[in-house]
Design a protein around this motif. Structure first.
Motif, PDB file in Angstrom:
ATOM      1  N   ALA A  26       0.840  -1.208   0.000  1.00  0.00           N
ATOM      2  CA  ALA A  26       0.000   0.000   0.000  1.00  0.00           C
ATOM      3  C   ALA A  26       0.871   1.252   0.000  1.00  0.00           C
ATOM      4  CB  ALA A  26      -0.900  -0.005   1.228  1.00  0.00           C
ATOM      5  N   THR A  27       0.453   2.234  -0.778  1.00  0.00           N
ATOM      6  CA  THR A  27       1.144   3.522  -0.789  1.00  0.00           C
ATOM      7  C   THR A  27       0.566   4.385   0.327  1.00  0.00           C
ATOM      8  OG1 THR A  27       1.509   3.362  -3.164  1.00  0.00           O
ATOM      9  CG2 THR A  27       1.663   5.555  -2.199  1.00  0.00           C
ATOM     10  N   LEU A  28       1.387   4.682   1.325  1.00  0.00           N
ATOM     11  CA  LEU A  28       0.908   5.391   2.506  1.00  0.00           C
ATOM     12  C   LEU A  28       1.021   6.904   2.342  1.00  0.00           C
ATOM     13  CD1 LEU A  28       2.565   3.026   5.157  1.00  0.00           C
ATOM     14  CD2 LEU A  28       0.273   2.867   4.168  1.00  0.00           C
ATOM     15  N   ARG A  29       2.056   7.348   1.647  1.00  0.00           N
ATOM     16  CA  ARG A  29       2.225   8.776   1.365  1.00  0.00           C
ATOM     17  C   ARG A  29       2.964   8.904   0.047  1.00  0.00           C
ATOM     18  NH1 ARG A  29       5.542  11.612   6.059  1.00  0.00           N
ATOM     19  NH2 ARG A  29       5.193  13.473   4.805  1.00  0.00           N
ATOM     20  N   THR A  30       2.751  10.014  -0.643  1.00  0.00           N
ATOM     21  CA  THR A  30       3.554  10.269  -1.840  1.00  0.00           C
ATOM     22  C   THR A  30       4.073  11.700  -1.787  1.00  0.00           C
ATOM     23  OG1 THR A  30       1.669  11.029  -3.154  1.00  0.00           O
ATOM     24  CG2 THR A  30       2.211   8.693  -3.301  1.00  0.00           C
ATOM     25  N   LEU A  31       5.146  11.922  -2.505  1.00  0.00           N
ATOM     26  CA  LEU A  31       5.712  13.265  -2.610  1.00  0.00           C
ATOM     27  C   LEU A  31       6.469  13.358  -3.935  1.00  0.00           C
ATOM     28  CD1 LEU A  31       6.435  16.026  -1.347  1.00  0.00           C
ATOM     29  CD2 LEU A  31       8.382  14.923  -0.248  1.00  0.00           C
ATOM     30  N   ASP A  32       6.011  14.218  -4.824  1.00  0.00           N
ATOM     31  CA  ASP A  32       6.699  14.445  -6.091  1.00  0.00           C
ATOM     32  C   ASP A  32       7.219  15.879  -6.115  1.00  0.00           C
ATOM     33  OD1 ASP A  32       5.660  11.959  -6.631  1.00  0.00           O
ATOM     34  OD2 ASP A  32       4.679  12.509  -8.497  1.00  0.00           O
ATOM     35  N   ALA A 283       6.679   2.361 -12.019  1.00  0.00           N
ATOM     36  CA  ALA A 283       7.388   1.078 -11.965  1.00  0.00           C
ATOM     37  C   ALA A 283       8.738   1.218 -11.261  1.00  0.00           C
ATOM     38  CB  ALA A 283       7.559   0.510 -13.374  1.00  0.00           C
ATOM     39  N   GLY A 284       9.483   2.278 -11.594  1.00  0.00           N
ATOM     40  CA  GLY A 284      10.788   2.488 -10.961  1.00  0.00           C
ATOM     41  C   GLY A 284      10.651   2.675  -9.460  1.00  0.00           C
ATOM     42  N   GLN A 285       9.599   3.386  -9.082  1.00  0.00           N
ATOM     43  CA  GLN A 285       9.378   3.620  -7.653  1.00  0.00           C
ATOM     44  C   GLN A 285       9.038   2.324  -6.905  1.00  0.00           C
ATOM     45  OE1 GLN A 285       5.713   5.506  -5.995  1.00  0.00           O
ATOM     46  NE2 GLN A 285       7.023   7.295  -6.177  1.00  0.00           N
ATOM     47  N   TYR A 286       8.202   1.472  -7.516  1.00  0.00           N
ATOM     48  CA  TYR A 286       7.921   0.172  -6.902  1.00  0.00           C
ATOM     49  C   TYR A 286       9.193  -0.667  -6.815  1.00  0.00           C
ATOM     50  CZ  TYR A 286       2.892   0.587  -6.384  1.00  0.00           C
ATOM     51  OH  TYR A 286       1.655   0.972  -5.968  1.00  0.00           O
ATOM     52  N   GLY A 287      10.026  -0.576  -7.846  1.00  0.00           N
ATOM     53  CA  GLY A 287      11.310  -1.273  -7.793  1.00  0.00           C
ATOM     54  C   GLY A 287      12.147  -0.769  -6.621  1.00  0.00           C
ATOM     55  N   ALA A 288      12.157   0.538  -6.425  1.00  0.00           N
ATOM     56  CA  ALA A 288      12.897   1.124  -5.302  1.00  0.00           C
ATOM     57  C   ALA A 288      12.370   0.574  -3.979  1.00  0.00           C
ATOM     58  CB  ALA A 288      12.784   2.650  -5.331  1.00  0.00           C
ATOM     59  N   ALA A 289      11.036   0.425  -3.893  1.00  0.00           N
ATOM     60  CA  ALA A 289      10.441  -0.113  -2.662  1.00  0.00           C
ATOM     61  C   ALA A 289      10.867  -1.562  -2.443  1.00  0.00           C
ATOM     62  CB  ALA A 289       8.922  -0.009  -2.734  1.00  0.00           C
ATOM     63  N   LEU A 290      10.879  -2.358  -3.516  1.00  0.00           N
ATOM     64  CA  LEU A 290      11.278  -3.773  -3.383  1.00  0.00           C
ATOM     65  C   LEU A 290      12.727  -3.890  -2.910  1.00  0.00           C
ATOM     66  CD1 LEU A 290       9.665  -5.243  -6.633  1.00  0.00           C
ATOM     67  CD2 LEU A 290       8.792  -5.410  -4.289  1.00  0.00           C
ATOM     68  N   PHE A 291      13.612  -3.059  -3.505  1.00  0.00           N
ATOM     69  CA  PHE A 291      15.024  -3.107  -3.089  1.00  0.00           C
ATOM     70  C   PHE A 291      15.195  -2.603  -1.660  1.00  0.00           C
ATOM     71  CE2 PHE A 291      15.763  -3.042  -7.791  1.00  0.00           C
ATOM     72  CZ  PHE A 291      16.337  -4.286  -7.862  1.00  0.00           C
ATOM     73  N   ALA A 292      14.389  -1.620  -1.273  1.00  0.00           N
ATOM     74  CA  ALA A 292      14.458  -1.123   0.108  1.00  0.00           C
ATOM     75  C   ALA A 292      14.043  -2.220   1.086  1.00  0.00           C
ATOM     76  CB  ALA A 292      13.560   0.105   0.260  1.00  0.00           C
ATOM     77  N   TRP A 293      12.932  -2.922   0.771  1.00  0.00           N
ATOM     78  CA  TRP A 293      12.502  -4.007   1.648  1.00  0.00           C
ATOM     79  C   TRP A 293      13.578  -5.085   1.746  1.00  0.00           C
ATOM     80  CZ3 TRP A 293       9.456  -3.663   5.407  1.00  0.00           C
ATOM     81  CH2 TRP A 293       8.288  -2.889   5.350  1.00  0.00           C
ATOM     82  N   ASP A 303       3.134 -10.884  -3.637  1.00  0.00           N
ATOM     83  CA  ASP A 303       1.682 -10.980  -3.388  1.00  0.00           C
ATOM     84  C   ASP A 303       1.027  -9.608  -3.263  1.00  0.00           C
ATOM     85  OD1 ASP A 303       2.898 -10.268  -1.050  1.00  0.00           O
ATOM     86  OD2 ASP A 303       1.768 -11.676   0.212  1.00  0.00           O
ATOM     87  N   TRP A 304       1.739  -8.573  -3.629  1.00  0.00           N
ATOM     88  CA  TRP A 304       1.137  -7.233  -3.542  1.00  0.00           C
ATOM     89  C   TRP A 304       0.050  -7.088  -4.602  1.00  0.00           C
ATOM     90  CZ3 TRP A 304       5.831  -3.327  -3.083  1.00  0.00           C
ATOM     91  CH2 TRP A 304       6.418  -3.489  -1.807  1.00  0.00           C
ATOM     92  N   ARG A 305      -1.059  -6.526  -4.176  1.00  0.00           N
ATOM     93  CA  ARG A 305      -2.137  -6.216  -5.108  1.00  0.00           C
ATOM     94  C   ARG A 305      -2.091  -4.725  -5.391  1.00  0.00           C
ATOM     95  NH1 ARG A 305      -6.244  -9.467  -5.980  1.00  0.00           N
ATOM     96  NH2 ARG A 305      -7.672  -7.719  -6.110  1.00  0.00           N
ATOM     97  N   LEU A 306      -1.962  -4.393  -6.659  1.00  0.00           N
ATOM     98  CA  LEU A 306      -1.766  -2.998  -7.003  1.00  0.00           C
ATOM     99  C   LEU A 306      -2.996  -2.425  -7.667  1.00  0.00           C
ATOM    100  CD1 LEU A 306       1.781  -3.525  -8.377  1.00  0.00           C
ATOM    101  CD2 LEU A 306       1.129  -2.576  -6.179  1.00  0.00           C
ATOM    102  N   PRO A 307      -3.161  -1.124  -7.562  1.00  0.00           N
ATOM    103  CA  PRO A 307      -4.275  -0.483  -8.255  1.00  0.00           C
ATOM    104  C   PRO A 307      -4.185  -0.764  -9.752  1.00  0.00           C
ATOM    105  CG  PRO A 307      -2.735   1.157  -7.386  1.00  0.00           C
ATOM    106  CD  PRO A 307      -2.320  -0.160  -6.845  1.00  0.00           C
TER     107      PRO A 307
END
Ligand SMILES: [Zn+2]
Length: 309
Positions: A26-32, A283-293, A303-307
């Protein structure tokens, strides 16, 4: 108690797109924020630090940053980017010192490809190409179930496959590169050259039904892309081609002409499936999240369900 989360930061040539992503995806906050490229490399680094700082919620247990250019993943150093004007920026060290959490640094296109393979359309594809179309164009090659990196770690540079022998000069020095016709920046530039009106690729695709110049530039982009994809298909026989990156936000307006142009080039063999990623520019941002985890010791995402997914 705050939900465990990571900060994911995608540093592009135009904007820095960041989000706080929870364990569930889940995306809890965003900032661009805009990337202050004109103010120099130090300003870009300061902007990344500012974004990471303002998203540092109590639950944050790692930070993932993805950047263009050459990246030393093992040390977390951004070695070089022509677009961002930097050299040898120790991103992981800077952000770890500030935040006290582990920091992963990766190449933006590889991160996007990783996200598409982990939780996107390419999840089960053993033979596929993920093409990330934004300011430039680059891809992730998956053949026989493996990510193909090449002898010099340069595989996937489909943006610099020449498609017109005496075509327009590319920023890389070659002529007739795919990217010179089909990147968001190229579409914008080619439309401005023809009409004298500066417009974004989004504005051009929206205008194309009533504006012949917009239609023409868009069709030429699809044709150039299809030529490169036809060459790729002949060599590697993919089952699936995923169009990702900011331009994939155009959806069917991108997918349909590319499908048609590719079908027009491949006359004796089946045409691989062409889809636009629902992750589009994220996509790049989700990749960043996966590498962070992963840096936080967790292998998440499958198993993430995405919008829209
Ligand atoms: Zn080029």
């Amino acid at each position: 108690v705050a939900e465990p989360s990571v900060v994911a930061v995608d540093v592009g040539g135009t904007s820095i797109k960041a989000a706080v992503i929870g364990e569930s995806g889940a995306t809890l906050r965003t900032l661009d924020v805009p990337t202050p490229v004109a103010d120099g490399a130090d300003a870009v680094v300061a902007a990344i630090r500012g974004v990471a700082r303002s998203l540092a919620d109590p639950g944050v247990c790692a930070i993932g940053v993805v950047v263009p250019g050459v990246v030393d993943v093992a040390t977390g150093i951004a070695r070089y980017s022509a677009n961002l004007g930097w050299r040898d920026v120790p991103i992981a060290e800077l952000l770890t010192a500030e935040s006290g959490v582990p920091v992963a640094v990766e190449h933006d296109v590889r991160a996007a490809g990783h996200a598409e393979r982990t939780l996107g359309l390419a999840r089960d594809a053993a033979d596929c190409l993920v093409v990330v179309i934004g300011t430039g164009i680059a891809g992730v090659v998956v053949a026989g179930g493996s990510h193909v990196r090449g002898a010099l770690d340069l595989a996937g540079e489909i943006g610099h496959v020449p498609v017109y022998p005496d075509g327009e000069v590319c920023a890389c020095g070659q002529r007739g590169c795919t990217e010179t016709y089909a990147s968001a920046a190229a579409i914008s530039r080619r439309y401005a050259t023809r009409t004298g009106t500066p417009s974004s690729a989004q504005e051009i695709v929206a205008a194309r039904t009533s504006d012949p110049a917009a239609q023409q530039v868009w069709d030429e982009a699809a044709e150039a892309l299809a030529l490169a994809l036809a060459g790729y298909t002949m060599l590697l026989d993919p089952a699936l081609i995923v169009l990702a990156g900011g331009l994939a936000g155009a959806g069917a307006a991108l997918r349909d002409p590319v499908r048609a142009a590719l079908a027009g080039r491949l006359l004796w063999r089946p045409v691989p499936r062409v889809e636009v990623s629902p992750l589009a520019g994220r996509a790049g941002q989700y990749g960043a999240a996966l590498f962070a985890w992963r840096a936080a010791g967790r292998d998440l995402g499958s198993d993430w369900r995405l919008p829209g997914g």
